[in-house]
Design an enzyme around this catalytic site. Structure first.
Site, mmCIF file in Angstrom:
data_model
loop_
_atom_site.group_PDB
_atom_site.id
_atom_site.type_symbol
_atom_site.label_atom_id
_atom_site.label_comp_id
_atom_site.label_asym_id
_atom_site.label_seq_id
_atom_site.Cartn_x
_atom_site.Cartn_y
_atom_site.Cartn_z
ATOM 1 N N GLN A 236 0.818 -1.210 0.000
ATOM 2 C CA GLN A 236 0.000 0.000 0.000
ATOM 3 C C GLN A 236 0.850 1.258 0.000
ATOM 4 O O GLN A 236 2.057 1.221 0.236
ATOM 5 C CB GLN A 236 -0.920 0.003 1.218
ATOM 6 C CG GLN A 236 -0.196 -0.048 2.551
ATOM 7 C CD GLN A 236 -1.154 -0.254 3.708
ATOM 8 O OE1 GLN A 236 -1.459 0.687 4.439
ATOM 9 N NE2 GLN A 236 -1.634 -1.489 3.886
ATOM 10 N N HIS B 142 0.283 5.756 0.879
ATOM 11 C CA HIS B 142 -0.605 6.786 1.415
ATOM 12 C C HIS B 142 -0.379 8.100 0.678
ATOM 13 O O HIS B 142 0.747 8.423 0.290
ATOM 14 C CB HIS B 142 -0.345 6.986 2.908
ATOM 15 C CG HIS B 142 -0.426 5.713 3.697
ATOM 16 N ND1 HIS B 142 -1.518 4.886 3.653
ATOM 17 C CD2 HIS B 142 0.461 5.128 4.540
ATOM 18 C CE1 HIS B 142 -1.306 3.845 4.436
ATOM 19 N NE2 HIS B 142 -0.111 3.966 4.979
ATOM 20 N N GLU C 165 3.280 7.764 8.697
ATOM 21 C CA GLU C 165 3.153 6.884 9.855
ATOM 22 C C GLU C 165 4.513 6.372 10.314
ATOM 23 O O GLU C 165 5.492 6.387 9.568
ATOM 24 C CB GLU C 165 2.235 5.707 9.539
ATOM 25 C CG GLU C 165 2.759 4.775 8.472
ATOM 26 C CD GLU C 165 1.750 3.689 8.090
ATOM 27 O OE1 GLU C 165 2.160 2.528 7.939
ATOM 28 O OE2 GLU C 165 0.553 4.008 7.936
ATOM 29 N N ARG D 286 -3.949 0.653 -2.607
ATOM 30 C CA ARG D 286 -3.360 -0.679 -2.527
ATOM 31 C C ARG D 286 -2.759 -1.129 -3.853
ATOM 32 O O ARG D 286 -3.229 -0.758 -4.922
ATOM 33 C CB ARG D 286 -4.420 -1.678 -2.049
ATOM 34 C CG ARG D 286 -4.917 -1.363 -0.651
ATOM 35 C CD ARG D 286 -6.082 -2.240 -0.222
ATOM 36 N NE ARG D 286 -6.487 -1.909 1.150
ATOM 37 C CZ ARG D 286 -7.354 -0.953 1.462
ATOM 38 N NH1 ARG D 286 -7.918 -0.245 0.482
ATOM 39 N NH2 ARG D 286 -7.651 -0.708 2.715
#
Length: 407
Positions: free
Chosen positions: A96, A98, A133, A283
């Site tokens: 994935q 972001h 993250e 994804r």
């Protein structure tokens, strides 16, 4: 100090035992993938200040300055800027990426204007925020993170010797880095299903053969990790996408930071994850969920990166605090390792969530209020609260993770 009542998300890839073991409870009948701590509307934590249970997002919305502090509201708006999680991967997560903030805002606005329901399978953007993250391992944690340099992937694929992968080899050998990575990933994601299944099977067999031949322990782990992806997703291009990425093994206490556009996937392990307050994911495989290839290719940053394993460093101005540095303001992750040395002061100038992951932690504020956290338990401390001291309840080793913002 508000003890948090948190939601566990039962995604299919989750471990059935890791989060229950952390919490000291019996496993249930379904996987337990993520324990959410924060104010994201998808699963906000609950709090009770003696007037009945309320969600943390409602509490903050009623008094943003009182809960977050004026500086945080001015900088980030009237919502908690981060989302804190315990993540337990029993099977591989999707490959994935972001979006950055501008991409998230534009994508969310476009899907809202088009009337795409938030729960629709084809929905890409669940909110208008970016999702950088950081993941910190609580036990050994494996995955892939960022594109490997093309020369490294060429060397790996040459050792495997799978004829069906020759188009990827040709592109990676001949084209400049960004163009080569884009064309390689595009080729993988646009393969027809009749080609994917035999190619994934042939690649799996080659990975296992190479693992049997190799005398390098790290290479063996990498090859077997890649091969296992085919066992979980034999008809999915995710294995082929993952082969373009750096394999990473985190030891307990080590972390990685993932910025916008960096492709990644987690394979197995237990960790704490801190991110901007978003649930936006595009994804590239290892998933039965929707894959929007054009949008994914628009968001991905096509450059080779070093995974950059992060180890904590002591914070001079905050004795006992160990910081995991990250180039982002919306969140700041640190750790306190507590024991017989006594209490450690926690700064309270910004809103924070603290999480116990080992031992029992006693939190005492300047007004004399006390709260004890067992493993897996957490609490929210509003900005400007009375000074808080954290200590091991019985002097035994204890770990406390602290999530807040950086100003």
């Amino acid at each position: 100090m508000d003890r948090l009542d948190n939601t566990v998300r039962p995604y299919a890839w989750g471990s059935r035992t890791a989060i229950p073991a952390l919490l000291g409870v019996e496993p249930g009948d379904e996987p337990q993938a993520e324990l959410w701590m924060g104010a994201h509307p998808g699963a906000p934590s609950g709090v009770d200040r003696g007037e009945g249970a309320r969600s943390l997002d409602q509490l903050i919305a009623a008094d943003p300055v009182g809960e977050l502090g004026a500086r945080v509201v001015e900088r980030f708006g009237p919502a908690l800027p981060f989302l804190f999680k315990v993540l337990a991967a029993g099977e591989p997560l999707s490959v994935q990426v972001h979006p950055d903030l501008a991409q998230a805002r534009a994508g969310f606005a476009a899907e809202e204007a088009a009337g795409v329901p938030l729960t629709a399978r084809e929905r890409n953007y669940k909110d208008a925020n970016h999702k950088p993250e950081m993941l910190c391992a609580l036990d050994e944690f494996t995955g892939v993170c960022g594109f490997r340099a093309p020369a490294g992937t060429v060397a790996l694929l040459e050792r495997l010797g799978v004829p069906g992968l020759s188009p990827v080899l040709d592109v990676l050998r001949a084209k400049p880095e960004a163009e080569a990575l884009r064309e390689a990933l595009t080729w993988v994601l646009t393969l027809d299903s009749d080609t994917v299944v035999p190619l994934v099977a042939a690649t799996r067999d080659a990975l296992l053969r190479r693992a049997e031949e190799s005398s390098e322990p790290d290479e063996v782990v990498m090859l077997r990790d890649y091969a296992a992806l085919a066992d979980h997703y034999p008809a999915d291009p995710g294995l082929l996408s993952a082969l373009l990425l750096n394999h990473v093994v985190l030891r307990p206490g080590e972390a990685v930071y993932l910025g916008a556009g960096v492709p990644h996937a987690y394979f197995r392990g237990l960790g704490v994850e801190l991110m901007a307050n978003s649930d936006n994911v595009l994804r590239a495989g290892l998933t039965p969920k929707h894959i929007d290839v054009p949008e994914l290719l628009r968001v991905v940053e096509f450059e080779a990166t070093d995974p950059g394993v992060i180890r904590p460093r002591s914070v001079v101005e905050h004795p006992g605090e160990e910081l995991y540095p990250a180039p982002i303001d919306e969140f700041r992750l640190s750790r306190y390792r507590l024991g017989a040395e006594g209490g450690r002061p926690l700064p309270t100038d910004t809103p924070q969530i603290v999480l116990c992951t080992e031992g029992r932690v006693s939190l005492t504020d300047a007004s004399g209020d006390q709260l004890t956290l067992a493993p897996g338990q957490s609490c929210f401390v509003a900005a400007g609260s009375p000074a808080v001291t954290a200590s091991s309840e019985d002097g035994a080793p204890a770990n406390l993770f602290r999530a807040t913002v950086s100003l």
